[in-house]
Design a protein around this motif. Structure first.
Motif, PDB file in Angstrom:
ATOM      1  N   PHE A 182      -0.069   4.271  -5.726  1.00 47.04           N
ATOM      2  CA  PHE A 182      -0.310   5.455  -5.467  1.00 47.04           C
ATOM      3  C   PHE A 182      -0.786   6.272  -6.639  1.00 47.04           C
ATOM      4  O   PHE A 182       0.040   5.970  -7.459  1.00 47.04           O
ATOM      5  N   GLU A 218      -2.488  12.887  -6.953  1.00 42.28           N
ATOM      6  CA  GLU A 218      -2.533  12.808  -5.427  1.00 42.28           C
ATOM      7  C   GLU A 218      -2.589  14.203  -4.815  1.00 42.28           C
ATOM      8  O   GLU A 218      -3.079  14.245  -3.616  1.00 42.28           O
ATOM      9  N   THR A 264      -1.236   7.698   0.691  1.00 40.63           N
ATOM     10  CA  THR A 264      -2.012   8.922   0.400  1.00 40.63           C
ATOM     11  C   THR A 264      -2.796   8.985   1.817  1.00 40.63           C
ATOM     12  O   THR A 264      -2.896  10.305   2.058  1.00 40.63           O
TER      13      THR A 264
END
Length: 265
Positions: free
Chosen positions: A173, A179, A218
């Protein structure tokens, strides 16, 4: 699935750690690539972006338990003019010089995966046993596979004889700020909400130690953001897009609901 639209806008992708240059070198040197990482961390988007960047058509194959060699290579079909050979997606990619992406490759049967071996080494050919033809890979062809090592370790894994034919990229991630930028862009929400969703995602990922088999990706955070952008209340969106897909176990669902409530109340 074949994608070949050179005039299309580039897929949205934020580079993390030099993977773009590494992939470009693999493509130039005719090296097969293996992407390893958790579900929903951006592996497929990365391949889409690189196909666009390199100007190559992309053939995507979603692997599953029933995927046979014929599904990949092709088969004889009976039609009005008799029996004719029809190329499968792998054969089309080899002939056309496309990037061929096999998503979750270990879901396929081992006897199916073996057909990739002569394409992933110096030979770069695809033997078709049913026709006796050996198809050389056209310039630009590249084999890319992906899998989730954390999930597959409990079920099945890729044989060493297959793994060692690939250059491996480790995906995870994205870092927090990256993100949040991805969730903001893909979910079409304001920065503060994107930050809150990523914060929630990181808190939920800590529940892996409490038995959560798959942590929120995500992709799930983006799904929640899109629902919120469409007018769904935040807690309802988070439950539908994040909590419910991850578990049916009452204690885990309750713990995740508590974290959602604490994050947005």
């Amino acid at each position: 699935m074949m994608r070949d639209d050179p005039g299309a806008a580039p897929p949205y992708y934020l580079e993390n750690a030099g993977e773009v240059a590494l992939f470009e070198q693999c493509h130039q040197r005719q090296l097969a690539v293996m992407l390893k990482g958790p579900t929903g961390c951006g592996k497929t988007r990365f391949v889409e972006y690189m196909a666009w960047r390199l100007g190559r058509p992309l053939v995507t194959i979603s692997c599953h338990d029933d995927l046979s060699t014929s599904d990949l290579v092709g088969r004889f079909l009976i039609g009005p003019e008799g029996t004719t050979w029809h190329d499968g997606p792998l054969t089309r990619a080899v002939r056309e010089g496309a990037i061929c992406y096999l998503d979750e490759v270990v879901e396929a049967r081992q006897d199916t995966v073996v057909v990739l071996h002569p394409l992933s080494d110096h030979r770069r050919v695809l033997p078709i046993d049913k026709t006796g033809e050996t198809v050389p890979a056209a310039p630009g062809f590249q084999l890319v596979v992906s899998y989730n090592p954390g999930y597959q370790r409990m079920l099945k894994d890729m044989k060493p004889s297959t793994r060692q034919r690939f250059v491996a990229f480790d995906f995870d991630f994205p870092p927090f700020e990256r993100e949040a930028a991805i969730v903001e862009h893909e979910g079409q929400v304001k920065p503060d909400l994107a930050v809150a969703l990523v914060t929630l995602g990181n808190r939920l990922r800590q529940l892996r130690d409490r038995g959560l088999a798959e942590v929120p990706s995500t992709r799930l955070l983006i799904a929640a953001a899109r629902l919120i952008a469409g007018g769904i209340p935040v807690t309802d969106a988070c439950y539908a897009a994040i909590v419910a897909p991850l578990s049916d176990e009452p204690a885990l669902v309750g713990a995740m609901r508590d974290l959602v409530g604490a994050s947005f109340n």
